[in-house]
Write a protein that holds these residues in place. Structure first.
Motif, PDB file in Angstrom:
ATOM      1  N   ILE A 185       6.559  32.843 -10.632  1.00  0.00           N
ATOM      2  CA  ILE A 185       6.630  32.067  -9.392  1.00  0.00           C
ATOM      3  C   ILE A 185       6.878  30.599  -9.732  1.00  0.00           C
ATOM      4  CG2 ILE A 185       5.217  33.529  -7.901  1.00  0.00           C
ATOM      5  CD1 ILE A 185       2.848  31.732  -8.656  1.00  0.00           C
ATOM      6  N   PRO A 186       7.350  29.831  -8.739  1.00  0.00           N
ATOM      7  CA  PRO A 186       7.523  28.396  -8.981  1.00  0.00           C
ATOM      8  C   PRO A 186       6.205  27.774  -9.442  1.00  0.00           C
ATOM      9  CG  PRO A 186       8.543  28.990  -6.925  1.00  0.00           C
ATOM     10  CD  PRO A 186       7.831  30.212  -7.415  1.00  0.00           C
ATOM     11  N   GLY A 187       6.273  26.922 -10.407  1.00  0.00           N
ATOM     12  CA  GLY A 187       5.072  26.283 -10.926  1.00  0.00           C
ATOM     13  C   GLY A 187       4.661  26.859 -12.273  1.00  0.00           C
TER      14      GLY A 187
ATOM     15  N   THR B  88       0.832  -1.209   0.000  1.00  0.00           N
ATOM     16  CA  THR B  88       0.000   0.000   0.000  1.00  0.00           C
ATOM     17  C   THR B  88       0.862   1.252   0.000  1.00  0.00           C
ATOM     18  OG1 THR B  88      -1.485  -1.267   1.389  1.00  0.00           O
ATOM     19  CG2 THR B  88      -1.979   1.052   1.112  1.00  0.00           C
ATOM     20  N   ILE B  89       1.886   1.243   0.846  1.00  0.00           N
ATOM     21  CA  ILE B  89       2.738   2.428   0.929  1.00  0.00           C
ATOM     22  C   ILE B  89       3.432   2.671  -0.405  1.00  0.00           C
ATOM     23  CG2 ILE B  89       4.817   3.377   2.026  1.00  0.00           C
ATOM     24  CD1 ILE B  89       3.901   2.134   4.632  1.00  0.00           C
TER      25      ILE B  89
ATOM     26  N   ILE C 132       1.629   6.810  -6.743  1.00  0.00           N
ATOM     27  CA  ILE C 132       0.533   7.707  -7.129  1.00  0.00           C
ATOM     28  C   ILE C 132       0.917   9.154  -6.833  1.00  0.00           C
ATOM     29  CG2 ILE C 132      -1.828   8.425  -6.588  1.00  0.00           C
ATOM     30  CD1 ILE C 132      -2.545   5.584  -6.050  1.00  0.00           C
ATOM     31  N   PHE C 133       1.520   9.372  -5.688  1.00  0.00           N
ATOM     32  CA  PHE C 133       1.885  10.730  -5.287  1.00  0.00           C
ATOM     33  C   PHE C 133       2.862  11.340  -6.290  1.00  0.00           C
ATOM     34  CE2 PHE C 133       4.483  13.791  -2.936  1.00  0.00           C
ATOM     35  CZ  PHE C 133       3.498  14.572  -2.376  1.00  0.00           C
TER      36      PHE C 133
ATOM     37  N   VAL D 171      -0.914  34.737 -15.846  1.00  0.00           N
ATOM     38  CA  VAL D 171      -0.348  33.918 -16.906  1.00  0.00           C
ATOM     39  C   VAL D 171       1.072  34.355 -17.236  1.00  0.00           C
ATOM     40  CG1 VAL D 171      -2.440  33.067 -17.955  1.00  0.00           C
ATOM     41  CG2 VAL D 171      -1.645  35.350 -18.525  1.00  0.00           C
TER      42      VAL D 171
ATOM     43  N   TYR E 271       2.222  14.849 -13.010  1.00  0.00           N
ATOM     44  CA  TYR E 271       1.150  15.077 -13.976  1.00  0.00           C
ATOM     45  C   TYR E 271       0.658  16.517 -13.911  1.00  0.00           C
ATOM     46  CZ  TYR E 271      -3.299  14.498 -16.387  1.00  0.00           C
ATOM     47  OH  TYR E 271      -4.349  14.626 -17.258  1.00  0.00           O
ATOM     48  N   PHE E 272       0.411  17.004 -12.700  1.00  0.00           N
ATOM     49  CA  PHE E 272      -0.118  18.363 -12.593  1.00  0.00           C
ATOM     50  C   PHE E 272       0.966  19.415 -12.774  1.00  0.00           C
ATOM     51  CE2 PHE E 272      -3.685  16.227 -10.416  1.00  0.00           C
ATOM     52  CZ  PHE E 272      -4.655  16.632 -11.319  1.00  0.00           C
ATOM     53  N   GLU E 273       2.218  19.018 -12.625  1.00  0.00           N
ATOM     54  CA  GLU E 273       3.297  19.944 -12.931  1.00  0.00           C
ATOM     55  C   GLU E 273       3.564  19.958 -14.428  1.00  0.00           C
ATOM     56  OE1 GLU E 273       6.832  20.966 -10.342  1.00  0.00           O
ATOM     57  OE2 GLU E 273       6.463  18.846  -9.910  1.00  0.00           O
ATOM     58  N   ASP E 274       2.833  19.094 -15.136  1.00  0.00           N
ATOM     59  CA  ASP E 274       2.974  18.995 -16.579  1.00  0.00           C
ATOM     60  C   ASP E 274       4.364  18.499 -16.964  1.00  0.00           C
ATOM     61  OD1 ASP E 274       2.025  18.999 -19.051  1.00  0.00           O
ATOM     62  OD2 ASP E 274       1.698  21.153 -19.232  1.00  0.00           O
TER      63      ASP E 274
ATOM     64  N   ALA F 284       0.947   4.080  -2.896  1.00  0.00           N
ATOM     65  CA  ALA F 284       0.629   5.478  -2.593  1.00  0.00           C
ATOM     66  C   ALA F 284       1.772   6.393  -3.015  1.00  0.00           C
ATOM     67  CB  ALA F 284       0.338   5.638  -1.104  1.00  0.00           C
TER      68      ALA F 284
ATOM     69  N   VAL G  34       1.902  14.349  -8.865  1.00  0.00           N
ATOM     70  CA  VAL G  34       2.551  15.658  -8.826  1.00  0.00           C
ATOM     71  C   VAL G  34       3.154  15.974 -10.190  1.00  0.00           C
ATOM     72  CG1 VAL G  34       4.452  16.951  -7.832  1.00  0.00           C
ATOM     73  CG2 VAL G  34       2.973  15.620  -6.354  1.00  0.00           C
TER      74      VAL G  34
END
Ligand code: ATP
Ligand code: MG
Lengths: 309, 253, 248
Positions: free
Chosen positions: A50-52, A12-13, A19-20, A105, A26-29, A16, A24
């Motif tokens: 800014i970062p991101g 499980t760990i 996935i984590f 933007v 994925y959303f950071e592209d 997880a 991350v």
């Protein structure tokens, strides 16, 4: 088959964690399974980066910004970022901030250097393009500039109207005004030329379109020059008119009476649709400046004209 | 005087006993042998067995956030990608951790308090001590560690399922195309957000398990006492979870 | 040797023990008798340091157990086997696991050795077949006996029994009494048996201590007990339908 608790918990760990990390990325592209290439650059102004925020090459997102901090040695802004390791960034590439902070933007654009240059290594440095602080400069000066334009053209209008009245009237005028008639005629001619120029400028304001971003990219340097040119023009024009105002007290008096917005230029100036048709002050300014950029010669010519006067 | 007692003396006593209990627990942290087996049992109870309910709640709250964002915000002037910009950060920053925390305050907190409370009133804790075992190390350390390890795992699951649920409802409910949703999420994604969420869930895991252990371990008064300890554990866990949430937001954001 | 020296204990406003002293000699079996609520269980918990006296001291082998570190106290406790009044079986474990627990925790015996010993202990309490059952599936008396098996699993030097035969039928009671007796004799265990059951007292104990309202009212050998003329003690024993002292 029965698994022991250790195995269940461990599995499980691990799941997880995977996935984590993938989530991350994925959303950071970032590419999910490929590595990234860490790079740095230094800019004079972060302009809200800014970062991101994304990193782009030719408009394609290739990575994102990791860190933005002031470099105490240079007072510049040190920006750490990463790009997809599948894309080599060659020596001679340049970075610049683009986009507009208030709209959220902002991004870091990279103009790639020659393709056959060696690749900048992991952790390497990409030169930042030298730019003046345009966004800040424009936003600071915009209201001022526009007020100036407004005021000067108002004055011009008044003087122009006054001159017309003077020229078209048979009635007796005070001695002081009569003595000024000759110079007034000359001035009237000058102002007529100017009227045409200013009117066309304002037409451009009304008609111009385009995005703030586009002018930010590419022509930043010439634009800066244009802005300071415009500033100088306006300052000179104003001082000239101030002097003119001082030559006769009667003109002052008439200015008071006539500054109600009569005459073609006055109508144009007081026509509120001009303000309404432009969404915001910045957009108006942008368009004005766009015109400046397209046709700087016109304004520079005018500057010389005013100098002569 | 009674006011001074209830307002100052008793809380101070509680904080002191709580701190001492934790101190005693972590003094035995090195003595792995006494809790090694227990910790995996507890991880299964705290972590794996909580997963279905956490996933269920997360899926629904992700879905509801999507529908509400669509209902409240989307107009011809606002791009539908705003749904992604709302659902993903709220799941990662707040809902994923706090929702998990609330569910586990009820599920795990109450369970721990009832378990330890029963052990206390039926003298099982005394029996452990009488054998020469460190009951704190044996009972509390594995539960708190299980919370600290498994809450972040549950947080990841909750965020993942919640975002997926939000996406699914957004896409299949016709509120937002998948690409828009993801673009909106990416536009406002900060790499620190999920790290902050992890830290939060870790702190929540510690808060809930340690408070519940404290309530259970010091249970007094038979079956009624166990009931009271259980309720207090669930309620206090929620209260301190919110306090910790605010504290972390103020210090870390 | 265990020495309880003048201890007093209160819970809140309620004082339970008043200056209680008791000496338990090596190898002897001491019965602690007294009415319900007189403070017997509280006294027992003081002996293993589960409760700390407000005043007075408890010595085990000459060491004041309130004076030593927690680690040392745990070492002392490991010499004790304790049967709690309610059994105190771990309800998350089967009967087998309960008895195996001290063996697993404090010895490095292999699984098969442990299985053998657990079976032996359970046989001693006449429950050889309950190993797989959970405590909640056992009757009260069976729970008590499994707890007894757990208390003796490590063959401790001291065993404290809190009412080992209460709730048992006379026949099983006798078996337990015999077990206590044989442990004491064969392994030289020092035992403290808290009980109401005069039959047990007379058959297993070397000495008796009578607690009355939190005070140590009477201490003596069984012979002395038979000869006692103390009114309170006689009343207590008479209630058990035993006749001691001079006949009227
Ligand atoms: N933890 C406690 N808190 C408050 N009071 C207690 C506590 N433990 C015991 N008492 C009180 O101490 C007194 C003595 O209790 P104890 O359990 O020693 O009785 P006992 O002699 O063992 O009785 P029984 O034969 O019924 O077991 C009782 O009045 C009980 O109410
Ligand atoms: Mg008792």
């Amino acid at each position: 088959m029965k698994y022991s608790n250790e195995i269940k918990v461990g599995a499980t760990i691990i799941i997880a964690t995977v996935i984590f990390i993938l989530g991350v990325r994925y959303f950071e592209d970032l590419p999910l399974f490929r590595g990234t290439h860490q790079l740095e650059t230094e800019l004079s102004n972060a302009a809200g980066l800014i970062p991101g925020n994304v990193v782009r090459v030719n408009g394609v997102v290739v990575g994102s910004v990791d860190a933005v901090r002031i470099n105490p040695q240079t007072n510049g802004v040190r920006v750490g970022f990463h790009v997809d390791s599948g894309l080599p960034i060659p020596e001679g590439s340049r970075t610049m901030v683009s986009g507009f902070d208030a709209l959220g933007v902002v991004r870091l654009d990279i103009a790639l250097g020659p393709a056959d240059n060696p690749r900048i290594p992991e952790g390497g440095f990409v030169e930042g393009r030298v730019t003046t602080d345009l966004v800040a400069e424009l936003t600071d000066r915009a209201p001022l500039l526009f007020d100036q334009v407004d005021e000067i053209v108002g004055n011009v209008n008044a003087v122009l109207g006054d001159s017309r009245v003077l020229l078209g009237s048979d009635s007796d005028l005070q001695g002081a005004l009569l003595s000024a008639r000759r110079s007034m005629t000359t001035m009237d001619n000058l102002l007529r030329t100017q009227q045409a120029n200013i009117a066309s400028a304002i037409e451009n304001v009304n008609g111009a379109s385009g995005s703030f971003n586009t002018f930010m990219e590419g022509n930043a340097d010439s634009l800066a020059a244009a802005v300071s040119g415009l500033n100088a023009t306006m300052a000179q024009l104003e001082s000239t008119l101030d002097g003119l105002d001082g030559t006769t007290a009667a003109i002052d008096e008439l200015l008071g009476k006539l500054n109600r917005g009569e005459g073609t230029l006055g109508l144009l100036l007081n026509d509120e649709t001009m303000y309404h048709r432009t969404d915001s002050l910045l957009t108006s300014l942008q368009a004005l400046i766009d015109d400046f950029q397209v046709n700087p010669g016109k304004y520079l010519k005018e500057m010389r004209l005013v100098d002569l006067f | 005087m009674p006011l001074v007692r209830t307002l100052l003396v008793e809380p101070a006593g509680s904080v002191g006993r709580y701190a001492l209990l934790l101190w005693k627990a972590f003094a035995t942290l090195g003595d792995m042998k006494s809790y090694r087996k227990n910790i995996f049992d507890q991880m299964v109870h705290v972590g794996l067995e909580s997963m279905p309910i956490v996933a269920l709640a997360a899926a629904f709250s992700g879905a509801v956030t999507t529908v509400q964002a669509a209902y409240q915000l989307v107009s011809p002037l606002i791009p539908t990608s705003i749904i992604g910009s709302i659902v993903v950060p709220s799941m990662i920053l707040e809902l994923g951790a706090v929702l998990t925390g609330f569910i586990l305050a009820g599920r795990v907190g109450a369970r721990i308090a009832a378990e330890l409370g029963t052990m206390r009133v039926t003298e099982q804790i005394d029996a452990l001590e009488a054998m020469g075992l460190n009951s704190v190390g044996y009972l509390i350390v594995p539960r708190v560690l299980a919370g600290v390890f498994m809450f972040p795992v549950l947080y990841v699951v909750a965020s993942f399922v919640g975002i997926t649920g939000g996406m699914a409802v957004g896409v299949f409910g016709g509120f937002v195309p998948l690409g828009e949703f993801v673009a909106g999420a990416r536009e406002f994604f900060q790499p620190f957000d999920p790290v902050f969420g992890l830290i939060k869930s870790l702190v929540f895991g510690f808060t809930i398990t340690s408070i519940s252990c404290y309530k259970g371990y010091f249970t007094k008064g038979g079956a009624e006492g166990v009931g009271r300890a259980t309720t207090e554990a669930a309620v206090m866990s929620c209260v301190y979870l919110l306090v910790a949430d605010l504290f972390l937001a103020v210090t870390l954001l | 040797m265990i020495k309880v020296d003048n201890i007093s204990k209160s819970f809140g406003d309620k004082q339970v023990l008043f200056n209680v002293s008791l000496e338990i000699r090596e190898g002897e079996t001491t019965a602690v008798i007294g009415r319900s609520g007189s403070g017997k269980s509280v006294l027992m918990k003081h002996i293993i340091g589960l409760l700390i006296p407000d005043e007075g001291r408890v010595f085990v082998d000459g060491v004041n157990i309130d004076d030593i570190s927690y680690a040392e106290l745990r070492k002392v406790r490991q010499q004790f086997g304790v049967l709690f009044q309610g059994g105190a079986l771990f309800d998350s474990m089967s009967a087998f696991e309960n008895v195996a627990f001290p063996l697993r925790t404090f010895t490095s015996k292999s699984d098969s050795e442990i299985a053998y010993e657990v079976h032996q202990c359970l046989t001693m309490v006449e429950l050889p077949d309950v190993g797989k059952k959970m405590p909640s599936e056992l009757s009260g008396g069976m729970q008590k006996r499994v707890a007894l098996a757990r208390a003796i699993a490590l063959r401790p030097r001291y065993i404290l029994y809190d009412e080992p035969t209460s709730g048992l039928d006379p026949e099983t009671s006798n078996t337990i009494d015999d077990l206590i007796k044989s442990l004491a004799e064969q392994l030289n265990v020092t035992s403290i048996v808290i009980t109401h059951d005069m039959h047990s007292v007379l058959s297993i104990a070397d000495r008796a201590a009578f607690i009355y309202n939190g005070r140590m009212h009477w201490v003596g050998t069984i012979d002395e007990l038979h000869a006692s003329t103390d009114k309170t003690l006689c009343d207590f024993v008479k209630a058990n339908e035993y006749q001691i002292g001079p006949r009227s």
